[in-house]
Write a protein that holds these residues in place. Structure first.
Motif, mmCIF file in Angstrom:
data_model
loop_
_atom_site.group_PDB
_atom_site.id
_atom_site.type_symbol
_atom_site.label_atom_id
_atom_site.label_comp_id
_atom_site.label_asym_id
_atom_site.label_seq_id
_atom_site.Cartn_x
_atom_site.Cartn_y
_atom_site.Cartn_z
ATOM 1 N N ASP A 296 0.884 -1.239 -0.088
ATOM 2 C CA ASP A 296 0.069 0.086 -0.039
ATOM 3 C C ASP A 296 0.955 1.405 0.033
ATOM 4 O O ASP A 296 1.751 1.454 0.927
ATOM 5 C CB ASP A 296 -0.853 0.064 1.202
ATOM 6 N N GLU A 297 1.003 2.128 -1.013
ATOM 7 C CA GLU A 297 1.472 3.211 -1.246
ATOM 8 C C GLU A 297 1.339 4.342 -0.175
ATOM 9 O O GLU A 297 2.094 5.164 0.122
ATOM 10 C CB GLU A 297 1.574 3.560 -2.472
ATOM 11 N N ASP A 298 0.349 4.513 0.279
ATOM 12 C CA ASP A 298 -0.108 5.259 1.257
ATOM 13 C C ASP A 298 0.352 5.124 2.628
ATOM 14 O O ASP A 298 0.795 5.798 3.510
ATOM 15 C CB ASP A 298 -1.533 5.646 1.383
ATOM 16 N N THR A 299 0.075 3.535 3.111
ATOM 17 C CA THR A 299 0.698 3.506 4.342
ATOM 18 C C THR A 299 2.128 2.750 4.300
ATOM 19 O O THR A 299 2.782 2.843 5.421
ATOM 20 C CB THR A 299 -0.162 2.121 5.104
ATOM 21 N N HIS A 300 2.546 2.695 3.203
ATOM 22 C CA HIS A 300 3.960 2.229 2.923
ATOM 23 C C HIS A 300 4.204 0.818 3.647
ATOM 24 O O HIS A 300 5.264 0.544 4.215
ATOM 25 C CB HIS A 300 5.168 3.316 3.504
ATOM 26 N N MET A 301 3.278 0.100 3.674
ATOM 27 C CA MET A 301 3.130 -1.250 4.439
ATOM 28 C C MET A 301 2.613 -2.201 3.333
ATOM 29 O O MET A 301 1.709 -1.871 2.529
ATOM 30 C CB MET A 301 2.449 -1.161 5.565
ATOM 31 N N ALA A 302 3.059 -3.496 3.651
ATOM 32 C CA ALA A 302 2.513 -4.538 2.976
ATOM 33 C C ALA A 302 1.611 -5.194 3.861
ATOM 34 O O ALA A 302 1.720 -5.322 5.208
ATOM 35 C CB ALA A 302 3.391 -5.403 2.229
ATOM 36 N N THR A 303 0.548 -5.925 3.087
ATOM 37 C CA THR A 303 -0.445 -6.838 4.013
ATOM 38 C C THR A 303 -0.292 -8.139 3.230
ATOM 39 O O THR A 303 -0.182 -8.163 1.977
ATOM 40 C CB THR A 303 -1.785 -6.495 4.011
ATOM 41 N N PRO A 527 0.851 4.169 10.255
ATOM 42 C CA PRO A 527 0.167 4.389 11.538
ATOM 43 C C PRO A 527 1.267 4.947 12.743
ATOM 44 O O PRO A 527 1.075 5.579 13.675
ATOM 45 C CB PRO A 527 -0.189 3.094 12.055
ATOM 46 N N ARG A 528 2.688 4.595 12.278
ATOM 47 C CA ARG A 528 3.846 5.292 13.267
ATOM 48 C C ARG A 528 4.727 6.114 12.417
ATOM 49 O O ARG A 528 5.850 6.343 12.808
ATOM 50 C CB ARG A 528 4.457 3.853 13.909
ATOM 51 N N ILE A 547 10.204 3.917 18.571
ATOM 52 C CA ILE A 547 11.007 5.221 18.419
ATOM 53 C C ILE A 547 10.237 5.823 17.127
ATOM 54 O O ILE A 547 10.702 5.066 16.024
ATOM 55 C CB ILE A 547 12.477 5.134 18.174
ATOM 56 N N TYR A 548 9.729 6.908 17.262
ATOM 57 C CA TYR A 548 8.983 7.803 16.031
ATOM 58 C C TYR A 548 10.360 8.631 15.761
ATOM 59 O O TYR A 548 10.424 9.544 16.185
ATOM 60 C CB TYR A 548 7.980 8.520 16.584
ATOM 61 N N MET A 549 10.967 8.191 14.778
ATOM 62 C CA MET A 549 12.091 9.075 14.359
ATOM 63 C C MET A 549 12.009 9.816 12.870
ATOM 64 O O MET A 549 11.365 9.139 12.209
ATOM 65 C CB MET A 549 13.378 7.887 14.364
ATOM 66 N N PRO A 601 12.126 9.571 0.221
ATOM 67 C CA PRO A 601 11.535 10.934 0.755
ATOM 68 C C PRO A 601 9.841 10.691 0.814
ATOM 69 O O PRO A 601 9.053 10.231 -0.036
ATOM 70 C CB PRO A 601 11.732 12.006 -0.238
ATOM 71 N N GLY A 602 9.607 11.307 2.192
ATOM 72 C CA GLY A 602 8.067 11.194 2.482
ATOM 73 C C GLY A 602 7.415 9.694 2.983
ATOM 74 O O GLY A 602 6.567 9.410 3.149
ATOM 75 N N GLU A 603 8.529 8.572 3.232
ATOM 76 C CA GLU A 603 8.123 7.259 3.365
ATOM 77 C C GLU A 603 8.626 7.056 4.778
ATOM 78 O O GLU A 603 9.234 7.601 5.525
ATOM 79 C CB GLU A 603 9.033 6.373 2.698
ATOM 80 N N THR A 604 7.841 6.247 5.441
ATOM 81 C CA THR A 604 8.105 5.461 6.837
ATOM 82 C C THR A 604 8.676 4.109 6.743
ATOM 83 O O THR A 604 7.836 3.253 6.005
ATOM 84 C CB THR A 604 7.225 5.718 7.686
ATOM 85 N N ALA A 605 9.696 3.734 7.265
ATOM 86 C CA ALA A 605 10.169 2.176 7.424
ATOM 87 C C ALA A 605 10.506 1.913 8.717
ATOM 88 O O ALA A 605 10.981 2.797 9.409
ATOM 89 C CB ALA A 605 11.206 1.987 6.297
ATOM 90 N N THR A 606 10.421 0.748 9.022
ATOM 91 C CA THR A 606 10.797 0.369 10.535
ATOM 92 C C THR A 606 11.909 -0.875 10.486
ATOM 93 O O THR A 606 11.709 -2.023 9.877
ATOM 94 C CB THR A 606 9.393 -0.304 10.785
ATOM 95 N N LEU A 607 12.842 -0.641 11.316
ATOM 96 C CA LEU A 607 13.991 -1.541 11.443
ATOM 97 C C LEU A 607 13.624 -2.254 12.745
ATOM 98 O O LEU A 607 13.667 -1.288 14.001
ATOM 99 C CB LEU A 607 14.944 -1.012 11.556
ATOM 100 N N ARG A 608 13.663 -3.513 13.125
ATOM 101 C CA ARG A 608 13.445 -3.967 14.715
ATOM 102 C C ARG A 608 15.060 -4.270 14.810
ATOM 103 O O ARG A 608 15.730 -4.919 14.199
ATOM 104 C CB ARG A 608 12.578 -5.288 14.309
ATOM 105 N N TRP A 609 15.194 -3.802 16.191
ATOM 106 C CA TRP A 609 16.435 -4.132 16.816
ATOM 107 C C TRP A 609 16.208 -4.861 17.958
ATOM 108 O O TRP A 609 15.512 -4.419 18.990
ATOM 109 C CB TRP A 609 17.086 -2.950 16.973
ATOM 110 N N ASP A 610 16.886 -6.115 18.454
ATOM 111 C CA ASP A 610 16.953 -6.690 19.639
ATOM 112 C C ASP A 610 18.017 -6.527 20.493
ATOM 113 O O ASP A 610 19.081 -7.348 20.304
ATOM 114 C CB ASP A 610 16.473 -8.199 19.508
ATOM 115 N N PRO A 611 18.188 -5.382 21.238
ATOM 116 C CA PRO A 611 19.835 -5.452 21.935
ATOM 117 C C PRO A 611 19.969 -6.604 22.837
ATOM 118 O O PRO A 611 18.912 -6.981 23.803
ATOM 119 C CB PRO A 611 19.338 -4.142 22.852
ATOM 120 N N ASP A 612 21.131 -7.011 22.700
ATOM 121 C CA ASP A 612 21.534 -8.160 23.467
ATOM 122 C C ASP A 612 22.563 -8.003 24.508
ATOM 123 O O ASP A 612 23.141 -8.874 25.510
ATOM 124 C CB ASP A 612 22.094 -9.426 22.488
ATOM 125 N N ARG A 613 23.075 -6.778 24.691
ATOM 126 C CA ARG A 613 23.960 -6.639 25.598
ATOM 127 C C ARG A 613 23.864 -5.165 26.249
ATOM 128 O O ARG A 613 23.194 -4.423 25.258
ATOM 129 C CB ARG A 613 25.393 -6.926 25.329
#
Ligand code: K7E
Ligand code: CUA
Length: 655
Positions: A296-303, A527-528, A547-549, A601-613
């Motif tokens: 979806d080009e508006d939410t910048h997400m896939a379902t 949404p984020r 984190i909304y960055m 430009p104009g897009e939102t993307a999300t990276l998941r990070w699991d800090p282990d230390r």
């Protein structure tokens, strides 16, 4: 003795098939003006876009013609792509979902560019996944994969994604027949192949305004291998032609066992007839699990949605959908000429090229001019459908393209050459060597009703001595020929990305002024999303931290974050606030078990990070975006599990 000779002859042929023959004159003379014909001066644009399959890399690439310059080495489709986070970011992961779960790779062989009235409109590029059967659709205004649909009841989607003349359907024919149905019908001995295995051909409808795909219907077919296909066009619109091999229905050592018969078949499918049966309610819903993924080009997400059934038609009972045309011998390509009258079969082991006539086929059907049947479906008489045979064309014909001037060009894998011949007279007009062992050919617009018969590209399997060597694995290679005159003229060699099979090219003017330059922030419905620097923030929800960055030249907000604990799941939702062309920002954080993000430009993307230390970890922008790009960085502090360091975030003086 006779047997021994045969074995010897067989072995020689097998060797030739395996390696191809090296043509003479490998340093063939180029005529003096070749360089100027492919030279595109600095700042100038190429005449054609060429969308090229990547084969075993599962991706596409984008090349300019005639220069051979690469604009996009990897346009990610079926394989993850760490360079921009495809398949790694939270938003893109659902695109690679299947009924088997997340599948990070595939093998993409064929490209189909959308058409209207049998001419390229170049709205979308379709690609097939050969291994875990799927079809993808790429939007040619964003050069992004926007939809992937899985094909159930299929064992390998090679005969795909060929399209009808108005892109009504994209097809998927199974290469490997497999047992289908419920668990008990699928858990069968392999040597019950003939009784229990099935072929299927799927017709996937394409919405004419938005391109959205649905599996419209599946045809049950005999357990052959379905190799390639082409739609009829113009007068043959409404029909589809599929090449088949292994009509012997072997399940082991196919190299020998599937080469027994003198002729296999081209399977002609009357899909308009199938549509009539569906209207009459003759289709049957059958259980079939498959994933359907959309961007979806508006939410910048896939379902990703898992679907449970398909509409199946049985052409054994529903007459007049399927007819078989005998075709010598293990055909690979089947190609229809720009008028829609001629159907060219390319038997890999055949000494001739048969050309069939659509008009004669209709007549043979009308006269019931049959020489047998397969499962109750008629086999048409070879001689009755044949327009004629091209004599002594070469060894190992694979694929044919057309120039729109009445000529056909066929690739010969074994004799490593391209042969030009006249479709009406069947006379061979010219032949040129390829270096080496050519697979597909590509003429811009070649498979459509309107070829631009100026260039031909040969996509070769083996490059051997053509380039500086790079260890055991060498680049695959393409060769560009000028075909505007009577004789083909080699202009250019260029190495390719992955292993190209098919490619299609179209005039650059069709799309170059329609390119999306950035995504308007006001339309961003992620949404984020953080749509301005004042939206930048950090929120904790149990052990999840969001984190909304924001990014803008040349800072991240926030850029100092504390109060994260070992055991947290941290999500960096990065919105690129730029509203300008060609200003992506990258995002990478130390120790992430995933890839970077490259945020448009104009897009939102999300990276998941699991800090282990425990520690303080830098993050930074990976794309050289400004003079102070190297200053575009930040820190995130991780404390032990259970720590009570408060959640805190800031950006310099602005908090
Ligand atoms: Cu001939 Cu997969 Cu179309 Cu390769 S296929 S060459
Ligand atoms: Cu943003 Cu470099």
């Amino acid at each position: 003795m006779k047997t021994r000779l045969w074995l010897l002859a067989g072995a020689t042929l097998a060797m030739a098939l395996a390696t191809g023959c090296k043509p003479k004159g490998a340093q063939s003379a180029l005529s003096g003006d070749a360089a100027s014909k492919v030279y595109v001066a600095p700042g100038q644009h190429d005449e054609f876009y060429n969308i090229v399959s990547g084969g075993f890399n599962g991706q596409m690439s984008v090349v300019g013609l005639p220069s051979g310059r690469v604009f996009k080495a990897i346009l990610p489709v079926f394989s993850v792509h760490p360079e921009n986070g495809w398949g790694f970011s939270e938003e893109t992961k659902p695109m690679l979902n299947t009924s088997h779960g997340f599948v990070p790779w595939d093998d993409l062989h064929h490209i189909a560019i959308s058409t209207t009235n049998a001419e390229h409109d170049a709205r979308w590029a379709f690609g097939n996944a050969n291994n875990t059967p799927r079809i993808a659709r790429v939007d040619l205004t964003t050069f992004k994969t926007v939809e992937i649909i899985e094909i159930p009841n299929s064992g390998g989607n090679h005969s795909s994604p060929f399209i009808t003349e108005n892109t009504e359907y994209v097809v998927a024919g199974t290469r490997f027949s497999v047992p289908t149905g419920d668990d008990a019908s699928r858990d069968v001995p392999i040597d019950t192949y003939k009784e229990n295995f099935k072929g299927t051909i799927s017709f996937i409808s394409v919405d004419k305004d938005h391109g959205d795909m649905e599996i419209a219907f599946q045809l049950e077919a005999p357990p052959f291998n379905f190799d390639l296909a082409r739609a009829g066009k113009k007068k043959s619109h409404g029909w589809f032609f599929f090449s088949t091999y292994n009509t012997e229905m072997a399940h082991t050592l196919l190299e020998v066992n599937a080469s027994q018969k003198d002729k296999d078949f081209i399977m002609a499918v009357n899909w308009k007839k199938a549509e009539e049966y569906i209207k009459q309610g003759k289709g049957k819903k059958v259980k079939a699990k498959y994933a359907h993924n959309k961007w979806d080009e508006d939410t910048h997400m896939a379902t990703s949605v898992i679907k449970e059934e398909v509409l199946s038609l049985n052409p054994r009972e529903l007459k007049d959908i399927i007819y078989f045309i005998p075709c010598p011998k293990s055909p690979h390509g089947t190609d229809t000429d720009p008028t829609g009258e001629y159907i060219v079969g390319s038997g890999k082991l055949a000494a001739i090229i048969p050309v069939f006539s659509f008009t004669k086929m209709l007549k043979a059907i009308e006269n019931q001019d049959f020489e047998g049947s397969v499962d109750g479906m008629p086999v048409l008489r070879y001689e009755s459908v044949l327009h004629g045979e091209v004599e002594k064309p070469g060894l190992g014909p694979l694929h044919t393209e057309f120039d729109g001037r009445g000529n056909a060009y066929t690739s010969f894998f074994v004799s490593s050459e391209v042969v030009k011949w006249n479709i009406e007279t069947l006379q061979v007009l010219d032949r040129v060597p390829t270096f080496y062992s050519v697979g597909h050919l590509m003429i811009p617009g070649g498979p459509t009703g309107k070829p631009h018969g100026k260039y031909l590209v040969a996509y070769n399997k083996i490059s051997k001595d053509r380039y500086l060597p790079t260890g055991p694995e060498l680049a695959h290679t393409a060769q560009l020929y000028d075909i505007s005159g009577d004789k083909m003229q080699l202009l250019l060699d260029f190495p390719t990305v992955g292993e190209p099979h098919y490619a299609e090219a179209f005039p650059a003017s069709l799309i170059k002024d329609k390119q999306v330059k950035f995504f308007p922030l006001e339309k961003n419905k992620h949404p984020r999303a953080a749509k301005g620097i004042n939206d930048a923030r950090v929120e904790r929800d149990g052990n999840k931290v969001h984190i909304y960055m924001t990014t803008i030249r040349s800072n991240f907000r926030p850029d100092n974050i504390e109060g994260i604990r070992v055991g947290d799941e941290v999500y960096f939702h990065v919105t690129n606030l730029e509203q300008d062309w060609d200003v992506p920002h990258g995002f990478a954080v130390k120790g992430a078990n995933t890839a970077e993000l490259l945020v448009m430009p104009g897009e939102t993307a999300t990276l998941r990070w699991d800090p282990d230390r425990v520690g303080v970890f830098p993050f930074y922008c990976t794309d050289f975006c400004s003079a102070l790009h190297q200053e575009m960085q930040g820190y995130i502090r991780v404390s032990p599990a259970g720590s009570n360091v408060p959640l805190k975030y800031s950006t310099g003086l602005t908090e």
